[in-house]
Design an enzyme around this catalytic site. Sequence first.
Site, PDB file in Angstrom:
ATOM      1  N   GLU A  21      26.521  -5.782  -5.301  1.00  0.00           N
ATOM      2  CA  GLU A  21      26.250  -4.713  -4.735  1.00  0.00           C
ATOM      3  C   GLU A  21      26.837  -3.928  -3.640  1.00  0.00           C
ATOM      4  O   GLU A  21      27.627  -4.733  -2.888  1.00  0.00           O
ATOM      5  CB  GLU A  21      24.411  -4.932  -4.619  1.00  0.00           C
ATOM      6  CG  GLU A  21      24.359  -5.717  -3.312  1.00  0.00           C
ATOM      7  CD  GLU A  21      23.196  -5.548  -2.646  1.00  0.00           C
ATOM      8  OE1 GLU A  21      22.651  -4.356  -2.069  1.00  0.00           O
ATOM      9  OE2 GLU A  21      22.490  -6.606  -2.354  1.00  0.00           O
ATOM     10  N   LYS A 155      14.177 -12.449   2.771  1.00  0.00           N
ATOM     11  CA  LYS A 155      14.062 -12.642   3.949  1.00  0.00           C
ATOM     12  C   LYS A 155      12.682 -12.496   4.341  1.00  0.00           C
ATOM     13  O   LYS A 155      11.785 -12.071   3.810  1.00  0.00           O
ATOM     14  CB  LYS A 155      14.619 -11.520   4.762  1.00  0.00           C
ATOM     15  CG  LYS A 155      16.224 -11.440   4.638  1.00  0.00           C
ATOM     16  CD  LYS A 155      16.724 -10.508   5.719  1.00  0.00           C
ATOM     17  CE  LYS A 155      18.066 -10.840   5.857  1.00  0.00           C
ATOM     18  NZ  LYS A 155      19.100  -9.719   5.456  1.00  0.00           N
TER      19      LYS A 155
HETATM   20  N1  PSU Z   1      17.890  -7.891   1.612  1.00  0.00           N
HETATM   21  C1  PSU Z   1      18.649  -8.430   2.553  1.00  0.00           C
HETATM   22  N2  PSU Z   1      20.055  -7.683   2.695  1.00  0.00           N
HETATM   23  C2  PSU Z   1      19.926  -6.440   1.935  1.00  0.00           C
HETATM   24  C3  PSU Z   1      18.981  -6.020   1.146  1.00  0.00           C
HETATM   25  C4  PSU Z   1      17.833  -6.666   1.083  1.00  0.00           C
HETATM   26  O1  PSU Z   1      18.745  -9.480   3.023  1.00  0.00           O
HETATM   27  O2  PSU Z   1      21.037  -5.694   2.342  1.00  0.00           O
HETATM   28  C5  PSU Z   1      18.836  -4.652   0.529  1.00  0.00           C
HETATM   29  C6  PSU Z   1      19.445  -4.805  -0.993  1.00  0.00           C
HETATM   30  O3  PSU Z   1      20.226  -3.666  -1.486  1.00  0.00           O
HETATM   31  C7  PSU Z   1      17.780  -4.780  -1.641  1.00  0.00           C
HETATM   32  C8  PSU Z   1      17.580  -3.478  -1.023  1.00  0.00           C
HETATM   33  O4  PSU Z   1      18.081  -4.435  -3.045  1.00  0.00           O
HETATM   34  O5  PSU Z   1      17.863  -3.988   0.555  1.00  0.00           O
HETATM   35  C9  PSU Z   1      16.133  -3.494  -0.876  1.00  0.00           C
HETATM   36  O6  PSU Z   1      15.462  -2.593  -0.536  1.00  0.00           O
HETATM   37  P1  PSU Z   1      14.016  -1.886  -0.748  1.00  0.00           P
HETATM   38  O7  PSU Z   1      13.354  -2.979   0.247  1.00  0.00           O
HETATM   39  O8  PSU Z   1      13.785  -0.507   0.197  1.00  0.00           O
HETATM   40  O9  PSU Z   1      13.672  -1.845  -1.991  1.00  0.00           O
END
Ligand code: PSU
EC number: 4.2.1.70
Length: 307
Positions: A21, A155
């Site tokens: 990603e 996390k």
């Molecule tokens: N969790 C992490 N590092 C990240 C992300 C999540 O530990 O960089 C990023 C990933 O790209 C994940 C996104 O798909 O954040 C999720 O964002 P949201 O909670 O807005 O869907």
Amino acid sequence: MIQSDEVADALRTGAPVVALESTIITHGMPWPQNLDVARRVEETVRAGGAVPATIAVIDGTLHVGLTDARLEDLAQRDGVAKLSRADIAACMATGGTGATTVAATMIGARLAGIDIFATGGIGGVHRGAEDSFDISADLRELSETPVTVVAAGAKAILDLPKTWEVLETLGVPVIAVGQDSIPAFWSASSPHPAPLRMDRASEIAAAHVMRGAMGLPGGQLVANPIPAADEIPAEALTPVIDQALEEAAAQGIAAKAVTPFLLARIFELTEGRSLEANIALVLNNARLAAEIAQEIGALRRAGGPVA
Ligand code: PSU
Ligand code: MN
């Protein structure tokens, strides 16, 4: 869609490919470590005998496999959008540039014919979701798009028990690697028992191919624990996470800004320690994903796991 030559060759010949990603680069880690990590993850995939395919939308075109120049540009460019299922098509249609989250990377990987994807952590159910309704689109994507995602769990900024419940409701296999609990990103283990456990890449590959053969939509979440030497104890992070969450609430951070805000504050508050652990676990996931990609290739050549 533009595939790098390396990715196009690998896909044509059935050689193993691992999708990566780009939101982790643009919104998940600070410059310049983000570029360094992006390169090291790609090297790790190569060292594991697979071809890396970092995915992003650049000037309206979906790229699967980035040249080093494009990777460097993306890592330091301002104003790159964060793309999930809801916005990837709009970004492409309007000539925009954006980094793909787990959900959007799965979509790109499926379009290209890539089975497996490595990252750090997935999005999930945010704390207080009973009021905010903030649940990452990553979870539903895992139930719809047939790509196996290797992550170190999710996390502790999230509500982890609710995250695992939602995945169970959506019918997403959550597979802990080599242990009985679901890993919790910076910590190898957690109080949450893993719904499934597998100890070998070949088993994970076989389950992936079996789901495809059965026509089941959706992917698998492979929860790979951080190496013990790189762990940060949960007690050390709890106050930091609580502070970051309080600040986010006080500043009215909402919607897609929430995850990047929390990640950035935790990096600052731990003076980089959280970033070191994050880097170690991403590399560890890239290694395992390359191995699974090879096993999937071997099974496909042999006609799959169904006798
Ligand atoms: N969790 C992490 N590092 C990240 C992300 C999540 O530990 O960089 C990023 C990933 O790209 C994940 C996104 O798909 O954040 C999720 O964002 P949201 O909670 O807005 O869907
Ligand atoms: Mn959200």
